[in-house]
Design an enzyme around this catalytic site. Sequence first.
Site, short mmCIF file in Angstrom:
data_model
loop_
_atom_site.label_atom_id
_atom_site.label_comp_id
_atom_site.label_asym_id
_atom_site.label_seq_id
_atom_site.Cartn_x
_atom_site.Cartn_y
_atom_site.Cartn_z
N ALA A 89 0.80 -1.05 -0.06
CA ALA A 89 0.21 -0.16 -0.09
C ALA A 89 0.93 1.02 -0.06
O ALA A 89 2.21 1.16 0.43
CB ALA A 89 -0.85 -0.08 1.27
N GLY A 141 0.67 -5.26 0.47
CA GLY A 141 -0.56 -5.17 -0.23
C GLY A 141 -0.05 -6.11 -1.60
O GLY A 141 -0.98 -6.47 -2.34
N GLU A 163 -0.47 -9.46 -1.05
CA GLU A 163 -1.97 -9.76 -0.92
C GLU A 163 -2.65 -9.64 -2.39
O GLU A 163 -3.46 -10.65 -2.46
CB GLU A 163 -2.67 -8.81 -0.07
N GLU A 199 3.92 -5.82 7.14
CA GLU A 199 3.43 -4.81 7.77
C GLU A 199 3.72 -4.77 9.42
O GLU A 199 3.46 -3.82 9.94
CB GLU A 199 1.57 -5.13 7.75
N1 T1G Z 1 4.66 3.38 0.22
C1 T1G Z 1 5.09 4.77 -0.02
N2 T1G Z 1 6.25 4.90 -0.47
C2 T1G Z 1 7.19 4.04 -0.37
C3 T1G Z 1 6.73 2.58 -0.21
C4 T1G Z 1 5.25 2.46 0.01
N3 T1G Z 1 4.94 1.06 0.48
N4 T1G Z 1 7.96 1.81 -0.29
C5 T1G Z 1 9.03 2.49 -0.52
N5 T1G Z 1 8.36 4.04 -0.65
C6 T1G Z 1 9.38 5.01 -1.16
C7 T1G Z 1 10.52 5.14 -0.04
O1 T1G Z 1 10.11 6.32 1.00
C8 T1G Z 1 11.57 5.82 -0.86
O2 T1G Z 1 11.00 7.25 -1.12
C9 T1G Z 1 11.42 5.14 -2.27
O3 T1G Z 1 9.95 4.61 -2.35
C10 T1G Z 1 12.42 4.12 -2.33
O4 T1G Z 1 12.36 3.25 -1.43
C11 T1G Z 1 -2.71 -2.98 2.60
C12 T1G Z 1 -1.31 -1.85 4.66
C13 T1G Z 1 10.29 -1.84 -1.68
C14 T1G Z 1 12.23 -3.16 -0.35
O5 T1G Z 1 6.26 -2.13 4.04
O6 T1G Z 1 10.60 -2.30 2.05
O7 T1G Z 1 0.97 -3.03 2.17
O8 T1G Z 1 13.16 8.45 -0.22
O9 T1G Z 1 14.69 3.59 -0.57
O10 T1G Z 1 15.83 0.36 -0.96
O11 T1G Z 1 -2.08 -4.89 3.85
O12 T1G Z 1 10.92 0.34 -0.34
O13 T1G Z 1 12.85 8.17 -2.47
O14 T1G Z 1 11.33 9.51 -1.49
O15 T1G Z 1 13.35 1.89 0.47
O16 T1G Z 1 14.81 -0.15 -3.31
C15 T1G Z 1 3.76 -2.76 3.16
C16 T1G Z 1 7.92 -0.90 2.26
C17 T1G Z 1 2.96 -1.48 3.17
C18 T1G Z 1 7.37 -1.98 1.74
C19 T1G Z 1 12.57 -1.00 -1.98
N6 T1G Z 1 5.15 -2.74 2.47
N7 T1G Z 1 9.27 -0.58 1.35
O17 T1G Z 1 13.74 -0.72 -1.25
O18 T1G Z 1 14.21 1.46 -1.83
S1 T1G Z 1 1.55 -1.48 4.25
C20 T1G Z 1 6.25 -2.18 2.97
C21 T1G Z 1 10.33 -1.28 1.28
C22 T1G Z 1 0.59 -2.55 3.34
C23 T1G Z 1 -1.52 -3.90 3.31
C24 T1G Z 1 -0.39 -3.08 4.18
C25 T1G Z 1 11.29 -0.73 0.23
C26 T1G Z 1 11.77 -1.77 -1.03
P1 T1G Z 1 12.35 8.32 -1.36
P2 T1G Z 1 13.74 2.68 -0.72
P3 T1G Z 1 14.74 0.35 -1.89
#
Ligand code: T1G
Length: 678
Positions: free
Chosen positions: A63, A102, A105, A125
């Site tokens: 998400a 997500g 999912e 999450e």
């Molecule tokens: N939402 C918004 N921005 C995100 C994002 C996300 N999920 N993931 C990364 N970014 C932004 C991050 O802030 C950075 O921004 C840029 O993308 C590059 O990220 C409904 C509720 C995918 C392994 O927890 O683990 O889904 O600093 O530097 O090292 O059930 O990003 O460039 O402005 O980390 O290549 C669950 C979180 C969400 C994954 C890539 N998903 N992201 O790593 O790049 S909750 C996560 C990561 C959810 C559902 C629930 C990593 C990555 P900026 P980065 P990276």
Amino acid sequence: MTSPIRTERDGNVLVIVSDNPPVNALGQAVRAGLADAIAKGLADPDIEAMVIRCDGQTFFAGADITEFGKPPQGPSLPQVLDRIEASDKPVVAAIHGTALGGGCELALACHYRLAVPKAKLGLPEVKLGLIPGAGGTQRLPRLVGAKAALPLVVLGNPISARDALDIGLLDLLTGDSSLEAEAIAFARSKAGQPVPRTSQGTANQDGVRDPAIFDEFRVTQGRAMRGLDAPNAAIAAVRAAAELPFAEGVKKERELFVGLMTGTQSKAMRHYFFAERAAQKIADLPADTPLLPIRAVGVIGAGTMGGGIAMNFLSAGIPVILLEMQQEALDRGTAVMRRNYEASAKRGRMTMAQVDAAMDLLTPTLDYADLADCDLVIEAVYENMDVKKQVFARLDEVTKPGAILASNTSYLSIDEIATATQRPGHVLGLHFFSPANVMKLLEVVRGAQTRGDVLATAMKLARTIGKVAAVSGVCAGFIGNRMLSKRQEQANKLIMEGASYWDVDDVLLEFGFPMGPFQMGDLAGLDIGWHRDPAKVTTVREALCAAGRFGQKAGKGFYDYDSARQRTPSDEVRAIIADFAAKAGHTQREVGKDEIRERLLYPMVNEGAKILDEKIAQRASDIDVVWINGYGWPIYTGGPMFWASTIGLETIVAGLDRHGLPVSDYLRKCAAEGRTFD
Ligand code: T1G
């Protein structure tokens, strides 16, 4: 605004493509585009199957976290996923990169899942203080079983595509460069057949046959779950998947998810998610600052720190030249490094081949001339300014022009060290935390003359070696140790005033730290730096050393330890402290835990405010990153500065005033203006 979702036809297969950089987060436009594309595929009589894939670095990575806390905008992710699963035409997920949250999912709502071998899948999450909120806790157990689902949902660590295939989360591993073609062919091969819907799977019945798995998992993972709300909610959600019909299980999941989303822990952990990424950015440097190549690294000193530092680079495949003064010290240091690697191999964290590959990149030497081609040299020698200046003067002579010279000092002035060289622009601090091959934090200390490209190179290098870096200016103790000294000062005063030293430790344990200062002293060894003269006793520590109480290694320090290293407060130590206090003229009194907590933590916040005001730290969240990664500040409170803002800066100021402790002008001003640190 063009939609991030497009569709392409390949015969009777509709390919739905997301192009939403950087990580294809499932923001509102993506969700709406997906819903429209699925509807289009369903309505088109010539389309008999569908594929969902992503452009860019990764399949949907979850998400859009930036939407959290804002008014929801439809369609919701659960609604989109339910439409995908309800399709009578097969929908195939084509996965590369990291299908997380997500994104995973969404893959579960598809009827089939294919991935390239390097892909990873996960439900992280809980690392945001949440649980999956779009059916993942209900679909995953029905596909792979409750037992296999528990670690994924409760611990949040991603798994490899290979492991995902083994547990049944994937149907097929494709070639590295044939994902789309294979997914289209696979979808076509399933056209016209009944579609397997994950929500109707029965693998979850293992949780009914063996209900003990839930409590057993909670017990085995107790340490990892300590203080956190989300993991327990995650176990409850997976249990619901085993025991309830899908629709009721989804309601249970939603109830647990909303409870966490509105709680303080998730707000704190989402703050940390962005804080860690913000810390990589240097406010006054262009993002495209050129980086210097780092092909070979020199490390001076093969002791605990030097060896640990060297391992970080070896593990990242960067050759290291390790220099010592004596052959015996060099041999001892390299032997310790190999032993550490072999211990990791024994725990299954790496293979012996990887151990050998890392050690093959190591060149031990006694000769400074061997550092001539290093692009970066890090010294980890004795914490003495004269010694460090001698080392830097020598490095300045032997290393090539443009080589970066870094000190691992934990508090000495980088600016003064730089005066020993002709290249102050290439001098900075790289402050690793012991054990350096394990602790994530790296304080990158920017000298007054440190060049922008040198600083940017160090920040990028930190990520390459798997560290979490934050930039610090030059001051005694930089960010972390400067604040730690304020906590230690109060801890020592409190026990002189009558507070029990185990209460001081317990207050920090109960707050969520891994241990308190006196436990830490016993673990590290109270005799570190002791002059070894039992007749010379001027501090409590010297009194304990004089009594042979060196810490855990001696079976006794502040605490007495049993064979399982369980600690018990010691009457002998209590008497030593009382005697010290009496001699120092302190009248002992009962000190309650609330006073102890306020006096340990509030002065740290005050020092953090000064660090901000003096621009030693770029931003308050950098201070949170330092304390969470370097000292075990509980992540579910967001770090010292986020925590202070959460309880209110006026509360901190009132507490400091109440205990007669200093309040910086900056903190008092922020509190008076009703501000937070952000
Ligand atoms: N939402 C918004 N921005 C995100 C994002 C996300 N999920 N993931 C990364 N970014 C932004 C991050 O802030 C950075 O921004 C840029 O993308 C590059 O990220 C409904 C509720 C995918 C392994 O927890 O683990 O889904 O600093 O530097 O090292 O059930 O990003 O460039 O402005 O980390 O290549 C669950 C979180 C969400 C994954 C890539 N998903 N992201 O790593 O790049 S909750 C996560 C990561 C959810 C559902 C629930 C990593 C990555 P900026 P980065 P990276």
